[in-house]
Scaffold this motif. Structure first.
Motif, PDB file in Angstrom:
ATOM      1  N   VAL A  94      38.293  49.390  24.054  1.00 35.89           N
ATOM      2  CA  VAL A  94      37.334  49.158  25.123  1.00 35.89           C
ATOM      3  C   VAL A  94      36.623  47.854  24.817  1.00 35.89           C
ATOM      4  CG1 VAL A  94      35.363  50.059  26.388  1.00 35.89           C
ATOM      5  CG2 VAL A  94      37.008  51.637  25.383  1.00 35.89           C
ATOM      6  N   VAL A  95      36.466  47.049  25.840  1.00 36.30           N
ATOM      7  CA  VAL A  95      35.766  45.775  25.674  1.00 36.30           C
ATOM      8  C   VAL A  95      34.485  45.849  26.486  1.00 36.30           C
ATOM      9  CG1 VAL A  95      35.856  43.318  26.226  1.00 36.30           C
ATOM     10  CG2 VAL A  95      37.868  44.465  25.282  1.00 36.30           C
ATOM     11  N   ALA A  96      33.374  45.499  25.855  1.00 39.50           N
ATOM     12  CA  ALA A  96      32.098  45.452  26.570  1.00 39.50           C
ATOM     13  C   ALA A  96      31.692  43.989  26.653  1.00 39.50           C
ATOM     14  CB  ALA A  96      31.037  46.243  25.811  1.00 39.50           C
ATOM     15  N   PHE A  97      31.360  43.537  27.836  1.00 38.26           N
ATOM     16  CA  PHE A  97      30.925  42.150  27.915  1.00 38.26           C
ATOM     17  C   PHE A  97      29.743  41.992  28.852  1.00 38.26           C
ATOM     18  CE2 PHE A  97      32.429  40.519  31.997  1.00 38.26           C
ATOM     19  CZ  PHE A  97      33.329  41.480  32.384  1.00 38.26           C
ATOM     20  N   ARG A  98      29.007  40.978  28.552  1.00 32.99           N
ATOM     21  CA  ARG A  98      27.803  40.719  29.318  1.00 32.99           C
ATOM     22  C   ARG A  98      27.659  39.222  29.454  1.00 32.99           C
ATOM     23  NH1 ARG A  98      22.297  42.011  26.290  1.00 32.99           N
ATOM     24  NH2 ARG A  98      23.063  40.296  25.009  1.00 32.99           N
ATOM     25  N   TYR A  99      27.274  38.781  30.609  1.00 31.75           N
ATOM     26  CA  TYR A  99      27.044  37.355  30.816  1.00 31.75           C
ATOM     27  C   TYR A  99      25.591  37.190  31.182  1.00 31.75           C
ATOM     28  CZ  TYR A  99      27.664  32.583  32.356  1.00 31.75           C
ATOM     29  OH  TYR A  99      27.574  31.226  32.490  1.00 31.75           O
ATOM     30  N   VAL A 107      22.909  44.245  31.780  1.00 36.04           N
ATOM     31  CA  VAL A 107      24.084  44.978  32.237  1.00 36.04           C
ATOM     32  C   VAL A 107      25.311  44.617  31.433  1.00 36.04           C
ATOM     33  CG1 VAL A 107      25.540  45.439  34.215  1.00 36.04           C
ATOM     34  CG2 VAL A 107      23.133  44.938  34.554  1.00 36.04           C
ATOM     35  N   PHE A 108      25.966  45.629  30.925  1.00 31.30           N
ATOM     36  CA  PHE A 108      27.251  45.412  30.281  1.00 31.30           C
ATOM     37  C   PHE A 108      28.351  45.934  31.181  1.00 31.30           C
ATOM     38  CE2 PHE A 108      27.326  43.855  25.948  1.00 31.30           C
ATOM     39  CZ  PHE A 108      25.978  43.809  25.621  1.00 31.30           C
ATOM     40  N   ASP A 109      29.419  45.204  31.238  1.00 35.25           N
ATOM     41  CA  ASP A 109      30.612  45.694  31.931  1.00 35.25           C
ATOM     42  C   ASP A 109      31.603  46.137  30.870  1.00 35.25           C
ATOM     43  OD1 ASP A 109      31.041  43.599  34.883  1.00 35.25           O
ATOM     44  OD2 ASP A 109      29.944  45.458  34.525  1.00 35.25           O
ATOM     45  N   PHE A 110      32.343  47.163  31.198  1.00 33.81           N
ATOM     46  CA  PHE A 110      33.342  47.644  30.247  1.00 33.81           C
ATOM     47  C   PHE A 110      34.725  47.499  30.832  1.00 33.81           C
ATOM     48  CE2 PHE A 110      30.597  49.589  27.158  1.00 33.81           C
ATOM     49  CZ  PHE A 110      29.445  49.900  27.868  1.00 33.81           C
ATOM     50  N   LYS A 111      35.668  47.213  29.969  1.00 33.77           N
ATOM     51  CA  LYS A 111      37.072  47.186  30.391  1.00 33.77           C
ATOM     52  C   LYS A 111      37.878  47.958  29.364  1.00 33.77           C
ATOM     53  CE  LYS A 111      35.928  44.712  33.781  1.00 33.77           C
ATOM     54  NZ  LYS A 111      35.757  45.434  35.047  1.00 33.77           N
ATOM     55  N   PHE A 112      38.997  48.518  29.826  1.00 33.61           N
ATOM     56  CA  PHE A 112      39.772  49.425  28.976  1.00 33.61           C
ATOM     57  C   PHE A 112      41.223  49.005  28.953  1.00 33.61           C
ATOM     58  CE2 PHE A 112      40.961  53.190  26.925  1.00 33.61           C
ATOM     59  CZ  PHE A 112      41.843  53.961  27.656  1.00 33.61           C
ATOM     60  N   GLY A 113      41.841  49.063  27.795  1.00 34.19           N
ATOM     61  CA  GLY A 113      43.251  48.703  27.720  1.00 34.19           C
ATOM     62  C   GLY A 113      43.919  49.269  26.487  1.00 34.19           C
ATOM     63  N   TYR A 114      45.203  48.967  26.361  1.00 33.14           N
ATOM     64  CA  TYR A 114      46.014  49.494  25.269  1.00 33.14           C
ATOM     65  C   TYR A 114      46.602  48.352  24.476  1.00 33.14           C
ATOM     66  CZ  TYR A 114      49.776  52.144  22.983  1.00 33.14           C
ATOM     67  OH  TYR A 114      50.616  52.710  22.068  1.00 33.14           O
ATOM     68  N   ASP A 115      46.409  48.419  23.168  1.00 35.70           N
ATOM     69  CA  ASP A 115      46.968  47.387  22.309  1.00 35.70           C
ATOM     70  C   ASP A 115      48.346  47.840  21.832  1.00 35.70           C
ATOM     71  OD1 ASP A 115      46.173  46.357  18.898  1.00 35.70           O
ATOM     72  OD2 ASP A 115      47.600  45.539  20.352  1.00 35.70           O
ATOM     73  N   ASN A 116      49.383  47.175  22.340  1.00 39.78           N
ATOM     74  CA  ASN A 116      50.747  47.570  21.978  1.00 39.78           C
ATOM     75  C   ASN A 116      51.031  47.383  20.497  1.00 39.78           C
ATOM     76  OD1 ASN A 116      51.777  48.152  24.642  1.00 39.78           O
ATOM     77  ND2 ASN A 116      51.558  45.984  25.038  1.00 39.78           N
TER      78      ASN A 116
END
Lengths: 161, 430
Positions: free
Chosen positions: B195-200, B179-188
């Motif tokens: 988008v960041v995908a991470f998995r532990y 399972v990958f989780d995704f997070k979304f943000g804006y680089d000023n």
């Protein structure tokens, strides 16, 4: 008579009327401020082009209300579209930030739900799309023409007749 | 019904320099072009989309990136929207739901309402099942399909702007295990969405990052601590373990997952791991030191009033929220609220055997004037509005009906509502 050592500044509108206004009010007009600062000697009277006495009356009204913390009570409802645009131009010329924001918001509020046809007339803009181009862009954004009390386009109204 | 909130703050426009002037007709007060562009920047998005049809020059200006920046600057707080997500069972298999923008101010004024939902807001035809996050009014969606029966999946993303009704094609394909989780943000710093995908997995984390427009995933350093609320895959709660703020993604984390004992947790075991989306490196922030005692359940992170917040249940009786008044400054942690569950009219049952991820309340948003706090309760389907100045508590209640050509029909069965805050926003390149 006015000199820079007093608290009043004399402003002469395009129709020749002289208004004696508080220095603080003159400070909100960046254009006037620039003229005062650039003057070598104490300036006697500052002419403000493109600004008429009826504009100054409203500017003074707004100033008085904002000093009393009641700037939200200022309304331009009684002005028709051309009068409002005209006033906006005057305030734009004088470079008065707060009042300019109030007026642009007022114009935007008047236009928000209007049809494309209305907006063209308002700004005196001619439609330079070909019928095909217009149909394509219209179709693509059709959702934006509907709902929320949006004024229908003239061509649609005609079709309904 | 569940409510969840992701606040986004800004979006941008700026003025292009080479627009052709419009053909103007006489006998009307004519405004100069730059003044017209100023005026346009005060209009809401729907009007702007419509006014692209006014003339060719307006069509260009309105979607110009510089105008986008100006429009963004104009309305940082004007009519912020809170997006409601209704969860329903669609015709086809798979759990899709609808995401509807809804003004926060209207939500606060009128807590019981009947919502008519335009079918446009359904995720089904967008072929995405998950909300990754929202930022500046853009909503990042994700989906995946199984490649084989070994839990290998193919993931992809889409970037959706519900205000302009535009959506990107699928992008960011990659194949991954588990399972990958995704997070979304804006680089000023670069003005790019990432988008960041991470998995532990197996006590190691894999983190990769993608800039919208690049379409290439890059592996970066793993997280220096273990995110809590890992793989908590319910859409409603995705925002409790990691939030976007000030150009960074911030995870609630713990140093050693093996030390995690939910019966005996203290705040000192937790930390904030912050990924700077510009430098793509991590910072770590401690949580308020002044919290003592054992927490009941797991804390969560959120964003309220533009500040990173940390909240938890205390001694099974109270709900506490701390705010990091200055982002990144550990000394600026300030207790924002401490209120009993009783006063919030929330019934908590701490005697149930609890999973690692147990928590009771999640803060959603704070109104512009800072007076009203919206919370959602996990055990209940309603949102709670708490007025900070007069201690009033109100429950919200609403139903959702989908607009169909044959009139409104109620959704069947699972009518969960989750909330994301987003602001109306126009962007380019979609």
């Amino acid at each position: 008579m006015a000199s820079s050592s007093s608290n009043l500044i004399s402003l002469k509108t395009s129709d020749g009327t002289v208004f004696k206004v508080e220095r603080a009010l003159a400070k909100t007009m960046k254009t006037v401020q620039a003229i005062i600062e650039e003057a070598d000697a104490n300036i006697y009277m500052i002419p403000i082009h493109n600004v008429f006495s009826h504009h100054m009356d409203m500017i003074i009204d707004y100033y008085k209300l904002s000093v009393a913390g009641k700037s939200k009570e200022f309304s331009v409802e009684k002005l028709d579209n051309d009068e409002l645009k005209d006033f906006l131009l005057a305030v734009h010329y004088l470079n008065m930030e707060d009042l300019f924001e109030v007026l642009t918001q007022a114009v935007a509020d008047r236009l928000e739900k209007k049809s494309v046809g209305y907006v063209r007339k308002y700004f005196g803009i001619e439609n330079d799309f070909t019928p095909e181009e217009y149909a394509a862009i219209r179709k693509k954004n059709d959702w934006a023409f509907k709902g929320d009390d949006i004024e229908p386009e003239e061509d649609e109204e005609k079709q309904e007749e | 019904m569940y409510l969840r909130c992701i606040c986004s703050n800004k979006y941008e426009y700026a003025i292009g320099k080479e627009e052709k002037k419009c053909i103007t007709l006489p006998s009307t007060v004519v405004l100069p072009h730059d003044l017209i562009v100023e005026l346009l920047s005060y209009l809401p998005v729907k009007s702007l989309v419509r006014f692209r049809s006014v003339c060719k020059s307006w069509k260009t200006v309105i979607y110009d990136p510089t105008f986008v920046k100006l429009h963004l600057k104009r309305s940082p707080t004007r009519n912020p929207l809170f997006t409601l997500t209704t969860y329903h069972v669609p015709r086809t298999l798979g759990y899709y739901y609808s995401v509807i923008p809804y003004p926060i101010s209207r939500f606060i004024e009128n807590r019981s309402f009947n919502l008519s939902v335009d079918p446009y807001y359904s995720l089904e035809d967008k072929e995405c099942s998950h909300i990754v996050g929202t930022c500046n009014g853009l909503i990042c969606l994700s989906h995946y399909s199984y490649i084989d029966d070994q839990f290998n999946k193919e993931f992809w993303l889409r970037l959706w702007n519900p205000a302009t009704r535009t959506i990107s094609p699928q992008f960011g394909y990659f194949r991954g295990f588990y399972v990958f989780d995704f997070k979304f943000g804006y680089d000023n710093s670069t003005g790019k969405y990432k988008v960041v995908a991470f998995r532990y997995h197996n006590q190691k984390s894999n983190v990769r990052i993608l800039s919208f427009g690049d379409n290439v995933w890059r592996d970066i350093e793993g997280l220096p601590a273990v995110p809590v609320h890992l793989h908590f895959n319910y859409h409603e709660h995705a925002a409790i373990g990691c939030v976007y703020l000030c150009g960074s993604l911030n995870w609630l984390a713990i140093h050693n997952i093996n030390e995690y004992n939910y019966k005996d947790i203290t705040v000192g075991q937790f930390l904030i791991v912050s990924l700077d989306l510009g430098t793509e490196t991590y910072n770590q922030y401690m949580l308020p030191r002044r919290v003592d005692g054992v927490l009941s359940g797991t804390p969560t992170v959120s964003v309220l009033g533009g500040c990173l917040c940390f909240s938890y249940s205390y001694k099974e009786t109270d709900f506490v929220i701390w705010q990091m008044k200055k982002f990144g400054v550990e000394d600026s942690w300030t207790q924002f609220l401490k209120i009993s569950f009783h006063n919030l009219q929330v019934e908590c049952n701490f005697s149930k055997p609890r999973m690692m991820h147990y928590f009771e309340l999640v803060p959603l948003f704070l109104s512009e004037n800072g007076d009203t706090l919206a919370l959602t309760s996990i055990g209940d389907s309603n949102a709670i509005l708490y007025n900070l100045s007069d201690n009033r508590v109100e429950q919200t209640k609403f139903t959702a009906a989908r607009i169909t050509t044959s009139g409104c029909s109620q959704w069947r069965n699972q009518k969960k509502i989750t909330g994301w805050a987003a602001k109306k926003f126009m962007t380019y390149n979609l």
